[in-house]
Design an enzyme around this catalytic site. Structure first.
Site, short mmCIF file in Angstrom:
data_model
loop_
_atom_site.label_atom_id
_atom_site.label_comp_id
_atom_site.label_asym_id
_atom_site.label_seq_id
_atom_site.Cartn_x
_atom_site.Cartn_y
_atom_site.Cartn_z
N PRO A 75 0.79 -1.24 0.00
CA PRO A 75 0.00 0.00 0.00
C PRO A 75 0.83 1.29 0.00
O PRO A 75 0.54 2.20 -0.77
CB PRO A 75 -0.83 -0.09 1.29
CG PRO A 75 -0.76 -1.51 1.73
CD PRO A 75 0.52 -2.06 1.20
N THR A 106 2.57 1.70 -5.71
CA THR A 106 2.62 3.11 -6.05
C THR A 106 3.01 3.88 -4.80
O THR A 106 2.21 4.03 -3.87
CB THR A 106 1.26 3.60 -6.59
OG1 THR A 106 0.98 2.92 -7.80
CG2 THR A 106 1.30 5.10 -6.87
N LYS A 188 3.71 7.19 -13.57
CA LYS A 188 2.38 6.89 -12.99
C LYS A 188 1.83 8.09 -12.23
O LYS A 188 0.65 8.43 -12.37
CB LYS A 188 2.47 5.68 -12.07
CG LYS A 188 1.27 5.56 -11.13
CD LYS A 188 0.61 4.24 -11.08
CE LYS A 188 -0.73 4.35 -10.38
NZ LYS A 188 -1.10 3.19 -9.62
N LYS A 263 -4.50 9.73 -2.59
CA LYS A 263 -3.14 9.29 -2.23
C LYS A 263 -2.15 9.58 -3.37
O LYS A 263 -1.10 10.20 -3.16
CB LYS A 263 -3.15 7.79 -1.91
CG LYS A 263 -1.77 7.19 -1.65
CD LYS A 263 -1.77 5.67 -1.84
CE LYS A 263 -0.39 5.17 -2.22
NZ LYS A 263 -0.39 3.84 -2.83
#
Lengths: 320, 320
Positions: A75, A106, A188, A263
């Site tokens: 996470p 990520t 990303k 996030k």
């Protein structure tokens, strides 16, 4: 893959579980997958699904002791740090067998480069490679094996690429080499920064149209044939009833959850600050996604729920 | 058009001139175009180009005294108001012959509806129709006849539509009926609001990537195959050298000028305020386009020059 492989996967969450599942079920016969997750239930569920090829491990260190190539899907940066670097249980240790480490999480670029540094500096890990390889395409894409994987690698120069590519292709459809370490994450985060702003801009623009009396289906058609065209408008339109297959038309279920956008957007803002890149729209975008993620009417919905967050009229059809 | 027509065109500027030119040169043989512009030089130039079909008029009133169908293409709402409503020289007067009035200007919706109201309330103008019909596609599109025309009309119900459509098709490629009066303008302003924000978002996101060390061509490829895809990214990319045919790759020449984007964005914000629609990104977007339009390094350039405005590195290729 003709030759059976010894693979590892750490982190069997919403994304990791289906990715690992595709990885082992499409690998050569006789391949083994060494798995680890903080949830024993997840590991049991995975082992039940792949009984002949799964080896359940007690720690990340145990996975890296057996697997030659190892993937992680975690996470946040703090988890990646401890999974790789914890002196007692971490992936990096003297008895490590793994030669290729691929982190699909990520997270912020700095944490990723810190792990890379630890791999490079440790004498007992010579010949070990570490790559950032975040993915996009959501849980549905992970199940279908249709995700995009952005890989922090220089395609032309890295001898690991031809070894890694066929494995990544078992889990994803588009594998994009992004140039060098950290650039997979950079790509990303930039994509999600841009995509998050496009979704909010499209929601706002369509809301102006609806409140001025315009049919949003007509407006979306104008956008699609003009300079406001985007995949967000065409496929993920934030207005319910405009694109029948979009999450917005189904109570914003499925898709890419608003708290994950919050996030990623936050990480992108961090990256921008570090690179001293101007973000004129960023602060308003981040604020919207963070607040929407805390709003009980928006939380856990597809991130295009920002149309609801800005007070968009979801019952426009009744008023036409 | 088989039958010769009596047409009118008021406003022969950068857009109006080539639109009027297409209109008359593609009309049925024997058609006449009654023209008016504040600049006599523009009228002379037009008359020289179309010597056999042009009738130069002394006022908008003179155009509407002769033409059956009349088009206007003017810079701002104030011009539209005076061209239509001036008691001495305006289009609307007792001796008016014109039955169909089409305003192609990009102005605020209120001014357009005010003119419509004046047309409807005047007893001597019964049977006269007025439509908002703003266009997109720039001067190059106007020359090629490839512009999109957003028409404030209810396609299914309006008997004027089949009369107007073939004429609009002489000037534009996509004719989009937008539902009712004012909706052509609404569609255009919403499109440009959205498109302006997408361009700024894409510029910011690509700038983060470049400053973090990523090749913007690779990054644009990631965007194009992911959720940050847009026509702005694919065709009008704000970063020089990413899309060879884009204005950004040619010193931001051509395209849609930044001061026009500032104008349209301001009108969209007005429309949003009137409709009580939330604009979280709008203020930062408007501020950026207004300031860029005043910056001598950005003024008169394609609006995607916002990449330069935010301090984007245009010489990234030298550093790869």
């Amino acid at each position: 893959m003709a030759t059976p492989a010894k693979l590892g996967f750490i982190g069997l969450g919403a994304m990791g579980f289906p990715m690992a599942s595709n990885l082992i079920s499409k690998s050569a016969k006789g391949s083994q997958l060494f798995i680890y997750d903080v949830s024993e239930a997840s590991m049991s569920r995975f082992a039940e699904k792949h009984p002949n090829s799964t080896v359940v491990c007690k720690s990340p260190a145990e996975v890296s002791s057996s697997a030659d190539i190892l993937f992680t899907m975690l996470p946040e940066g703090a988890h990646v740090k401890s999974v790789y670097l914890d002196p007692a249980t971490g992936v990096l240790h003297d008895g490590m067998a793994a030669k290729i480490l691929v982190d699909c999480s990520t997270i912020d670029v700095d944490t990723s480069l810190l792990v890379l540094d630890a791999v490079r500096q440790s004498k007992s890990h010579s010949g070990v490679s570490f790559f950032d390889a975040p993915v996009s395409g959501g849980t549905l894409g992970a199940e279908k094996g249709s995700i995009t994987i952005m890989l922090g690698i220089a395609e032309q120069h890295d001898p690991v690429y031809p070894v890694l590519l066929p494995l990544l292709q078992l889990m994803g459809k588009h594998i994009v080499p992004c140039g060098k370490p950290g650039m997979g994450l950079t790509a990303k985060l930039c994509n999600n920064y841009c995509s998050g702003l496009i979704a909010l801009a499209t929601a706002e623009a369509m809301n102006i149209g609806i409140r001025s009396g315009m049919d949003p289906r007509l407006l979306a058609r104008v956008f699609s044939s003009s300079t406001a065209q985007s995949t967000i408008c065409d496929t993920w339109n934030p207005v319910p009833g405009v694109v029948p297959a979009a999450p917005s038309s189904h109570g914003y279920q499925g898709g890419f959850k608003v708290q994950l956008m919050a996030k990623d957007f936050g990480l992108a803002m961090q990256a921008a600050a570090k690179a001293e890149a101007t973000t004129l729209l960023g602060p308003a975008g981040l604020d919207a996604y963070r607040k929407a993620a805390q709003d009980p009417n928006c939380y856990d919905r597809d991130s295009r729920v920002v149309f609801r967050y800005i007070g968009g009229d979801e019952k426009w059809q009744e008023k036409l």
